[in-house]
Write a protein that holds these residues in place. Structure first.
Motif, PDB file in Angstrom:
ATOM      1  N   UNK A   1      29.997  29.254  43.252  1.00 11.29           N
ATOM      2  CA  UNK A   1      29.083  29.921  43.972  1.00 11.29           C
ATOM      3  C   UNK A   1      29.405  31.351  44.444  1.00 11.29           C
ATOM      4  N   UNK A   2      30.529  31.494  44.405  1.00 11.15           N
ATOM      5  CA  UNK A   2      31.071  32.831  44.822  1.00 11.15           C
ATOM      6  C   UNK A   2      30.591  34.011  43.888  1.00 11.15           C
ATOM      7  N   UNK A   3      30.391  35.087  44.407  1.00 12.60           N
ATOM      8  CA  UNK A   3      29.574  36.209  43.766  1.00 12.60           C
ATOM      9  C   UNK A   3      30.142  36.460  42.389  1.00 12.60           C
TER      10      UNK A   3
ATOM     11  N   UNK B   1      31.820  34.796  40.212  1.00 15.33           N
ATOM     12  CA  UNK B   1      31.468  33.885  38.932  1.00 15.33           C
ATOM     13  C   UNK B   1      29.881  33.497  38.895  1.00 15.33           C
ATOM     14  N   UNK B   2      29.124  33.636  39.842  1.00 17.62           N
ATOM     15  CA  UNK B   2      27.775  33.827  39.535  1.00 17.62           C
ATOM     16  C   UNK B   2      27.214  34.975  38.786  1.00 17.62           C
ATOM     17  N   UNK B   3      27.955  35.886  38.942  1.00 16.88           N
ATOM     18  CA  UNK B   3      27.545  37.395  37.956  1.00 16.88           C
ATOM     19  C   UNK B   3      27.881  36.700  36.588  1.00 16.88           C
ATOM     20  N   UNK B   4      29.382  36.193  36.352  1.00 18.87           N
ATOM     21  CA  UNK B   4      29.580  35.805  34.914  1.00 18.87           C
ATOM     22  C   UNK B   4      28.758  34.713  34.610  1.00 18.87           C
ATOM     23  N   UNK B   5      28.223  33.819  35.192  1.00 19.00           N
ATOM     24  CA  UNK B   5      27.380  32.735  34.730  1.00 19.00           C
ATOM     25  C   UNK B   5      25.908  33.408  34.091  1.00 19.00           C
ATOM     26  N   UNK B   6      25.256  34.226  34.899  1.00 18.03           N
ATOM     27  CA  UNK B   6      24.118  34.892  34.449  1.00 18.03           C
ATOM     28  C   UNK B   6      24.288  35.780  33.349  1.00 18.03           C
ATOM     29  N   UNK B   7      25.498  36.610  33.372  1.00 19.32           N
ATOM     30  CA  UNK B   7      25.534  37.308  32.376  1.00 19.32           C
ATOM     31  C   UNK B   7      25.634  36.518  30.957  1.00 19.32           C
TER      32      UNK B   7
ATOM     33  N   UNK C   1      36.786  31.975  38.470  1.00 24.30           N
ATOM     34  CA  UNK C   1      36.230  30.773  39.311  1.00 24.30           C
ATOM     35  C   UNK C   1      37.239  30.147  39.930  1.00 24.30           C
ATOM     36  N   UNK C   2      38.553  29.829  39.205  1.00 22.02           N
ATOM     37  CA  UNK C   2      39.745  29.128  40.048  1.00 22.02           C
ATOM     38  C   UNK C   2      40.739  29.784  40.473  1.00 22.02           C
ATOM     39  N   UNK C   3      40.495  31.045  40.042  1.00 20.72           N
ATOM     40  CA  UNK C   3      41.664  32.291  40.496  1.00 20.72           C
ATOM     41  C   UNK C   3      43.062  31.785  40.177  1.00 20.72           C
ATOM     42  N   UNK C   4      43.359  31.171  38.814  1.00 21.36           N
ATOM     43  CA  UNK C   4      44.346  30.709  38.372  1.00 21.36           C
ATOM     44  C   UNK C   4      45.572  31.523  38.640  1.00 21.36           C
ATOM     45  N   UNK C   5      45.393  32.790  38.469  1.00 24.88           N
ATOM     46  CA  UNK C   5      46.525  33.958  38.389  1.00 24.88           C
ATOM     47  C   UNK C   5      46.993  34.284  39.886  1.00 24.88           C
ATOM     48  N   UNK C   6      46.261  33.782  40.977  1.00 27.60           N
ATOM     49  CA  UNK C   6      46.515  34.287  42.355  1.00 27.60           C
ATOM     50  C   UNK C   6      48.051  33.709  42.960  1.00 27.60           C
TER      51      UNK C   6
END
Length: 322
Positions: free
Chosen positions: A144-146, A148-154, A264-269
């Protein structure tokens, strides 16, 4: 190269097993679709006679086994590790299609398979460790972070446009229409699968996650996305050559899934520039392999030497080249 964690190793074993089952399922389902198409409306033309064909159900069962293994893999390892290993299912299905469906795999196709293996190995050796998550509520917060929400709706908007505008016009002639729907929804499916997989893993470990409504929301999302994917994947398999459907689906699905996972999971951080670059090189190597598999699928069949890119034969023509 950093050492792999035990969770990553478990995820690797499950992902490889999944690829074997899923690669086989494409061939078995194709056989069922061909048999059903000879006695009724083809799936690519809106028919559902394949539901009465035992071969199609055998393929579905095989795919379900593979998806269960894949489901479990996402609970242990990051999507950046698990998803690219789908390249192994491409190799397996291409080899089986060569011997069973007589869809010839030429020398450049074999080179493409080798590139897929090299690229997959590179990613496996440099994949990030799984993020430590203690509750499905933590996954819900990430979803629900901004960003991923943008990605979801797109994704939902693009899929709606493809289904209602482009499927009626170009579905029978352009593979990317059907596969685009499958791949975009597939990226959301994987995020949901990972959430439910984590919930199951934690629940089996003594921390019940099914008391949270978030777990059930993720479950509903997975079911909806899977049903949509199955429908359009059937249309793609019935309309186009299996040796093309598998690699193109893999490339698009993997790309969108990695993008979704990074958001979403920020795997590369937790990784440095060298590791990220190496993973990207491995992925590009896999793309090169799938490109070779695709471009050489019709080698020796056409006197003109021209190879179609993402299109099928004429809509009213049914032939073995499909």
């Amino acid at each position: 190269m950093k050492g792999m964690s035990m969770d990553n190793i478990r995820g690797l074993i499950l992902a490889v097993s999944s690829s074997v089952f899923i690669g086989s399922s494409f061939i078995i389902k194709k056989q069922g679709l061909k048999k059903a198409g000879s006695s009724g409306p083809r799936a690519g033309q809106g028919g559902h006679s394949y539901l009465y064909e035992p071969w199609w159900w055998a393929g579905m069962i095989t795919m379900i086994i593979g998806e269960i293994a894949n489901f479990a893999a996402y609970a242990y390892a990051p999507a950046i590790l698990v998803t690219p290993l789908g390249a192994l299912s491409i190799i397996f299905s291409a080899v089986l299609a060569h011997f069973i469906l007589k869809e010839r795999l030429h020398i450049f196709g074999m080179l493409g398979c080798a590139l897929c293996v090299v690229g997959s190995t590179t990613i496996v050796l440099h994949a990030p460790k799984e993020r430590h998550i203690e509750s499905v509520k933590q996954v819900s917060h990430l979803a629900t972070e901004p960003g991923f929400l943008v990605y979801f709706w797109v994704v939902l908007a693009v899929v709606a446009v493809l289904i209602f505008r482009y499927v009626p016009r170009y579905g029978q002639t352009h593979l990317v229409v059907y596969i685009g729907i499958c791949s975009l929804m597939g990226s959301l499916t994987v995020m949901g699968v990972k959430a439910v997989g984590i919930a199951l893993k934690l629940s089996f470990g003594g921390m019940n996650q099914f008391k949270y409504f978030e777990t059930w929301i993720f479950t509903i999302i997975v079911i909806f996305c899977c049903l949509l994917q199955i429908n359009y994947l059937n249309k793609a398999l019935d309309t186009f050559n299996t040796a093309v459907v598998c690699p193109v689906y893999y490339v698009m699905f993997t790309t969108f899934t990695i993008i979704a996972s990074i958001i979403m999971f920020k795997d590369w951080n937790s990784q440095g520039g060298t590791e990220i670059t190496t993973e990207l090189c491995g992925f590009i190597t896999i793309l090169a392999g799938t490109f070779l598999l695709h471009k050489t699928k019709d080698m020796g069949k056409s006197s003109s030497g021209r190879l179609p890119v993402y299109t099928s034969p004429e809509p009213n023509t049914v032939s073995e080249s499909r």
